[in-house]
Scaffold this motif. Structure first.
Motif, PDB file in Angstrom:
ATOM      1  N   CYS A   1       0.874  -1.162   0.000  1.00 55.85           N
ATOM      2  CA  CYS A   1       0.000   0.000   0.000  1.00 55.85           C
ATOM      3  C   CYS A   1       0.916   1.218   0.000  1.00 55.85           C
ATOM      4  O   CYS A   1       2.114   1.064  -0.246  1.00 55.85           O
ATOM      5  N   ARG A   2       0.383   2.416   0.206  1.00 56.97           N
ATOM      6  CA  ARG A   2       1.271   3.577   0.238  1.00 56.97           C
ATOM      7  C   ARG A   2       0.735   4.617   1.201  1.00 56.97           C
ATOM      8  O   ARG A   2      -0.462   4.623   1.508  1.00 56.97           O
TER       9      ARG A   2
ATOM     10  N   ASN B   1       4.063  10.737  13.423  1.00 54.29           N
ATOM     11  CA  ASN B   1       5.484  10.978  13.104  1.00 54.29           C
ATOM     12  C   ASN B   1       5.719  11.008  11.597  1.00 54.29           C
ATOM     13  O   ASN B   1       6.483  11.827  11.095  1.00 54.29           O
ATOM     14  N   VAL B   2       5.052  10.113  10.880  1.00 51.99           N
ATOM     15  CA  VAL B   2       5.176  10.098   9.417  1.00 51.99           C
ATOM     16  C   VAL B   2       4.621  11.407   8.851  1.00 51.99           C
ATOM     17  O   VAL B   2       5.232  12.047   7.988  1.00 51.99           O
ATOM     18  N   ALA B   3       3.471  11.828   9.362  1.00 55.20           N
ATOM     19  CA  ALA B   3       2.827  13.053   8.859  1.00 55.20           C
ATOM     20  C   ALA B   3       3.698  14.274   9.168  1.00 55.20           C
ATOM     21  O   ALA B   3       3.928  15.126   8.301  1.00 55.20           O
TER      22      ALA B   3
ATOM     23  N   ILE C   1      -9.693  12.856  -2.371  1.00 50.14           N
ATOM     24  CA  ILE C   1      -8.722  12.554  -3.431  1.00 50.14           C
ATOM     25  C   ILE C   1      -7.302  12.589  -2.867  1.00 50.14           C
ATOM     26  O   ILE C   1      -7.043  13.233  -1.838  1.00 50.14           O
ATOM     27  N   ILE C   2      -6.397  11.909  -3.580  1.00 48.58           N
ATOM     28  CA  ILE C   2      -4.985  11.947  -3.172  1.00 48.58           C
ATOM     29  C   ILE C   2      -4.410  13.284  -3.605  1.00 48.58           C
ATOM     30  O   ILE C   2      -4.524  13.671  -4.763  1.00 48.58           O
ATOM     31  N   VAL C   3      -3.809  13.995  -2.647  1.00 47.56           N
ATOM     32  CA  VAL C   3      -3.181  15.287  -2.957  1.00 47.56           C
ATOM     33  C   VAL C   3      -1.705  15.056  -3.275  1.00 47.56           C
ATOM     34  O   VAL C   3      -1.136  15.685  -4.158  1.00 47.56           O
ATOM     35  N   ASP C   4      -1.085  14.133  -2.545  1.00 55.24           N
ATOM     36  CA  ASP C   4       0.329  13.846  -2.772  1.00 55.24           C
ATOM     37  C   ASP C   4       0.628  12.426  -2.271  1.00 55.24           C
ATOM     38  O   ASP C   4       0.087  11.996  -1.250  1.00 55.24           O
ATOM     39  N   GLU C   5       1.479  11.715  -3.006  1.00 54.23           N
ATOM     40  CA  GLU C   5       1.917  10.385  -2.568  1.00 54.23           C
ATOM     41  C   GLU C   5       3.143  10.599  -1.683  1.00 54.23           C
ATOM     42  O   GLU C   5       4.037  11.370  -2.054  1.00 54.23           O
TER      43      GLU C   5
ATOM     44  N   VAL D   1      -5.818  14.456   5.527  1.00 58.37           N
ATOM     45  CA  VAL D   1      -5.366  13.289   6.297  1.00 58.37           C
ATOM     46  C   VAL D   1      -4.054  12.773   5.714  1.00 58.37           C
ATOM     47  O   VAL D   1      -3.787  12.952   4.517  1.00 58.37           O
ATOM     48  N   VAL D   2      -3.254  12.155   6.562  1.00 58.28           N
ATOM     49  CA  VAL D   2      -2.137  11.335   6.072  1.00 58.28           C
ATOM     50  C   VAL D   2      -2.506   9.911   6.461  1.00 58.28           C
ATOM     51  O   VAL D   2      -2.696   9.613   7.641  1.00 58.28           O
ATOM     52  N   ASP D   3      -2.680   9.041   5.456  1.00 54.53           N
ATOM     53  CA  ASP D   3      -3.122   7.684   5.757  1.00 54.53           C
ATOM     54  C   ASP D   3      -2.616   6.715   4.702  1.00 54.53           C
ATOM     55  O   ASP D   3      -2.072   7.127   3.672  1.00 54.53           O
ATOM     56  N   ILE D   4      -2.866   5.445   5.001  1.00 53.37           N
ATOM     57  CA  ILE D   4      -2.538   4.391   4.047  1.00 53.37           C
ATOM     58  C   ILE D   4      -3.608   4.315   2.976  1.00 53.37           C
ATOM     59  O   ILE D   4      -4.800   4.382   3.276  1.00 53.37           O
ATOM     60  N   VAL D   5      -3.172   4.189   1.720  1.00 51.49           N
ATOM     61  CA  VAL D   5      -4.096   3.963   0.612  1.00 51.49           C
ATOM     62  C   VAL D   5      -3.680   2.654  -0.037  1.00 51.49           C
ATOM     63  O   VAL D   5      -2.500   2.457  -0.329  1.00 51.49           O
ATOM     64  N   GLU D   6      -4.657   1.771  -0.219  1.00 51.88           N
ATOM     65  CA  GLU D   6      -4.321   0.528  -0.927  1.00 51.88           C
ATOM     66  C   GLU D   6      -5.010   0.564  -2.292  1.00 51.88           C
ATOM     67  O   GLU D   6      -4.407   0.920  -3.295  1.00 51.88           O
TER      68      GLU D   6
END
Ligand SMILES: Nc1ncnc2c1ncn2[C@@H]1O[C@H](COP(=O)(O)OP(=O)(O)OP(=O)(O)O)[C@@H](O)[C@H]1O
Ligand SMILES: O=P(O)(O)OC[C@H]1O[C@H](OP(=O)(O)OP(=O)(O)O)[C@H](O)[C@@H]1O
Length: 217
Positions: free
Chosen positions: A94-95, A121-123, A171-175, A155-160
């Motif tokens: 996933c990403r 922490n990732v965000a 929508i995804i703003v940035d990977e 949000v910063v989250d996992i997208v599969e």
């Protein structure tokens, strides 16, 4: 040969992890018919498996209560822990992404943005790398609701598959980065149980190289 204890992540990665060990001839009937047990022997008694939550995999492996573990790169990136990361198992793919409503503009405002996430922490790191100070609001699940209700800007989250975002009008703003399951090893175990652990890693490497990701998917 010393018994090697392996911590597996409960939930989404569970089936894939069992498949990975099967692929190199390590089976565990106990693990496949697990009931409420949380500790299982391999059929040949050479390995012992424990099934725990993702962050706890890191804790057990870091402290040597487990020699090895399988855990998502998302959890590794979120936690600062000490162990060897030895293999990308190419499953649980996933990403991480920054997502929001279609109106959201990443560079659109000088107002301090609010970001909902299970991965603070990732965000934070993502925005620090962009030179932006944001307010992180930690949410434990279903984070997609936060921008819809106006709690946060994004949000910063996992997208599969992207289905959760789509069905909620986001929508995804940035990977941010790719995520997959990793094999990790306790640093002392790598020395003390070198022969056994190296043999497991080598067999898995061969399997991943020869049969590729499709075989595990
Ligand atoms: N669509 C996905 N959503 C979440 N995690 C995924 C997805 N696809 C693969 N994964 C991986 O599976 C791992 C385990 O996810 P799972 O949802 O089972 O547990 P969790 O996120 O820790 O949640 P819980 O708190 O419910 O146990 C994640 O850490 C991630 O590496
Ligand atoms: O892109 P998709 O294939 O739709 O997958 C992504 C969704 O899966 C995860 O949630 P999960 O199901 O683990 O539930 P949670 O939101 O309660 O953590 C993640 O947090 C997203 O919500």
């Amino acid at each position: 040969m010393a018994v090697v204890r392996v911590a597996l992540t409960k939930g989404r990665l569970e089936k894939e992890s069992i498949k990975i060990f099967k692929s190199i001839g390590i089976n565990s009937k106990e693990l496949e018919n697990k009931g409420r047990k949380i500790i299982f022997k391999s059929d040949d008694n050479t390995l012992e498996f424990i099934l725990v939550k993702a962050k706890d995999v890191l804790t057990y492996v870091e402290h040597g209560a487990a020699d090895m573990g399988i855990v998502g790169k998302d959890t590794i990136l979120e936690e600062t822990r000490d162990f060897y990361e030895v293999l990308d198992l190419k499953v649980g793919k996933c990403r991480f992404a920054l997502a929001s409503t279609p109106e959201f503009k990443l560079d659109g405002s000088y107002r301090r943005k609010k970001i909902a996430t299970k991965y603070p922490n990732v965000a934070r790191k993502y925005f620090v790398d962009r030179g932006e100070d944001v307010e992180i609001i930690r949410i434990e699940g279903s984070v997609e609701i936060a921008p819809i209700l106006g709690l946060t800007d994004a949000v910063v989250d996992i997208v599969e598959t992207g289905r959760t975002l789509k069905e909620n009008g986001l929508i995804i703003v940035d990977e941010i980065c790719d995520v997959s399951a990793r094999m990790i090893v306790n640093k002392a175990s790598m020395k003390m149980k070198k022969e056994h652990i190296s043999s497991i890693i080598r067999r898995l490497e061969d399997y991943l190289n020869n049969y590729g990701e499709e075989a595990l998917a």
